[in-house]
Design a protein around this motif. Structure first.
Motif, short mmCIF file in Angstrom:
data_model
loop_
_atom_site.label_atom_id
_atom_site.label_comp_id
_atom_site.label_asym_id
_atom_site.label_seq_id
_atom_site.Cartn_x
_atom_site.Cartn_y
_atom_site.Cartn_z
N TRP A 1 1.05 -1.04 0.07
CA TRP A 1 0.05 0.07 0.01
C TRP A 1 0.95 1.16 0.15
N LEU A 2 1.88 1.30 0.57
CA LEU A 2 2.93 2.35 0.61
C LEU A 2 3.27 2.64 -1.09
N GLY A 3 3.55 1.60 -1.63
CA GLY A 3 3.89 1.68 -3.11
C GLY A 3 2.59 2.14 -3.98
N ARG A 4 1.39 1.73 -3.57
CA ARG A 4 0.42 2.43 -4.38
C ARG A 4 0.17 3.70 -4.08
N THR A 5 0.50 4.17 -2.76
CA THR A 5 0.12 5.78 -2.62
C THR A 5 1.28 6.35 -3.43
N HIS A 6 2.38 5.97 -3.60
CA HIS A 6 3.25 6.69 -4.43
C HIS A 6 2.69 6.53 -6.08
N LEU A 7 2.43 5.34 -6.44
CA LEU A 7 1.94 5.39 -7.71
C LEU A 7 0.97 6.12 -7.89
N TYR B 1 6.91 7.70 -9.59
CA TYR B 1 7.21 6.46 -10.22
C TYR B 1 8.24 5.94 -9.55
N ARG B 2 9.10 6.62 -9.43
CA ARG B 2 10.53 6.05 -9.04
C ARG B 2 10.33 5.38 -7.26
N GLN B 3 9.74 6.37 -6.53
CA GLN B 3 9.49 5.78 -5.22
C GLN B 3 8.84 4.59 -5.18
N ALA B 4 7.78 4.79 -5.93
CA ALA B 4 6.79 3.34 -6.13
C ALA B 4 7.73 2.18 -6.64
N PHE C 1 7.92 -1.26 -4.52
CA PHE C 1 7.29 -2.60 -4.96
C PHE C 1 8.61 -3.60 -5.25
N LEU C 2 9.58 -2.88 -5.88
CA LEU C 2 10.82 -4.04 -6.04
C LEU C 2 11.34 -4.77 -4.60
N ALA C 3 11.46 -3.81 -3.77
CA ALA C 3 12.02 -4.17 -2.18
C ALA C 3 11.02 -5.26 -1.83
N SER C 4 9.60 -4.87 -1.84
CA SER C 4 8.68 -5.59 -1.22
C SER C 4 8.46 -7.11 -1.87
N TYR C 5 8.67 -7.29 -3.11
CA TYR C 5 8.86 -8.40 -4.20
C TYR C 5 9.86 -9.02 -3.62
N ASP D 1 0.92 -9.07 -7.32
CA ASP D 1 0.63 -7.53 -7.13
C ASP D 1 1.82 -6.72 -7.16
N ASN D 2 2.90 -6.92 -6.40
CA ASN D 2 3.76 -6.13 -6.54
C ASN D 2 4.73 -6.15 -7.86
N LEU D 3 4.62 -7.39 -8.58
CA LEU D 3 5.38 -7.23 -9.88
C LEU D 3 4.46 -6.54 -10.81
N LEU D 4 3.18 -6.51 -10.72
CA LEU D 4 2.18 -5.84 -11.84
C LEU D 4 2.45 -4.31 -11.33
N ASN D 5 2.41 -3.99 -10.10
CA ASN D 5 2.88 -2.24 -9.73
C ASN D 5 4.01 -2.02 -10.34
N LEU D 6 5.21 -2.94 -9.97
CA LEU D 6 6.43 -2.47 -10.23
C LEU D 6 6.55 -2.27 -11.69
N GLY D 7 5.92 -2.93 -12.69
CA GLY D 7 5.85 -2.85 -13.95
C GLY D 7 5.14 -1.43 -14.30
N MET D 8 4.18 -1.00 -13.77
CA MET D 8 3.22 -0.14 -13.94
C MET D 8 4.15 1.18 -13.65
N SER D 9 4.87 1.05 -12.57
CA SER D 9 5.87 2.08 -12.10
C SER D 9 6.80 2.43 -13.10
N LEU D 10 7.48 1.24 -13.72
CA LEU D 10 8.51 1.40 -14.71
C LEU D 10 8.03 2.09 -15.94
N ALA D 11 6.91 1.58 -16.42
CA ALA D 11 6.13 2.39 -17.40
C ALA D 11 5.75 3.87 -17.24
N GLY D 12 5.75 4.08 -16.11
CA GLY D 12 5.42 5.54 -15.76
C GLY D 12 6.76 6.39 -15.79
#
Length: 158
Positions: free
Chosen positions: A75-81, A86-89, A93-97, A108-119
């Motif tokens: 959820w911390l990652g989601r708040t950043h996203l 995107y960098r913080q997110a 997500f990477l650390a969490s995964y 979920d962490n991988l999906l959101n990591l991908g979305m952060s990288l796309a951002g």
């Protein structure tokens, strides 16, 4: 330089040391671990993302080995996203995964990591992350499968 000691006569700057952390007011209420998590998560639900980020960060620091901490990291990652940080997110997500690559939030962490990288316009890395998600979690929930397909299309993954 923020890491140098404060000159005499000036108020000390907050540091990472345990002694000085006590002087920073806690965002988390008194109570059980569950109560504190519910409070921090409640801030996410009411879209108070700045405050939620701080409360979740405090929860993660206070309870690094608590089972709820993997949820708090997510959820911390989601708040950043959602704030387009995107960098913080991506870092969260990477650390969490990496801390729990087979855990309940790993896909979920991988999906959101991908979305952060796309951002961050790192589409090649985002697509590689989506591929890893597909390979490592072929049985993921239909909700994640649908979001994954949408993100792969949006990112232009082949």
């Amino acid at each position: 330089n923020p890491s140098s000691p404060a000159p005499a006569g000036k108020a000390p700057q907050p540091a990472d040391s345990q002694q000085e952390t006590a002087s920073v007011p806690s965002l988390l209420p008194k109570g059980s671990v569950q109560d504190q998590y519910k409070y921090a998560f409640g801030l996410v639900r009411t879209t108070e993302y700045e405050k939620a980020s701080k409360a979740l960060g405090e929860f993660i620091e206070t309870y690094p080995d608590e089972p709820l901490t993997s949820n708090a990291r997510y959820w911390l990652g989601r708040t950043h996203l959602v704030q387009k940080k995107y960098r913080q997110a991506a870092e969260v997500f990477l650390a969490s995964y990496q801390s729990n690559p087979k855990g309940p939030k790993a896909a979920d962490n991988l999906l959101n990591l991908g979305m952060s990288l796309a951002g961050l316009n790192k589409n090649k890395e985002a697509c590689a992350t989506y591929m890893k998600l597909q390979q490592d979690f072929p049985q993921v929930s239909p909700v994640i499968q649908k979001r994954l397909a949408q993100q792969k299309t949006r990112t232009g993954c082949g």
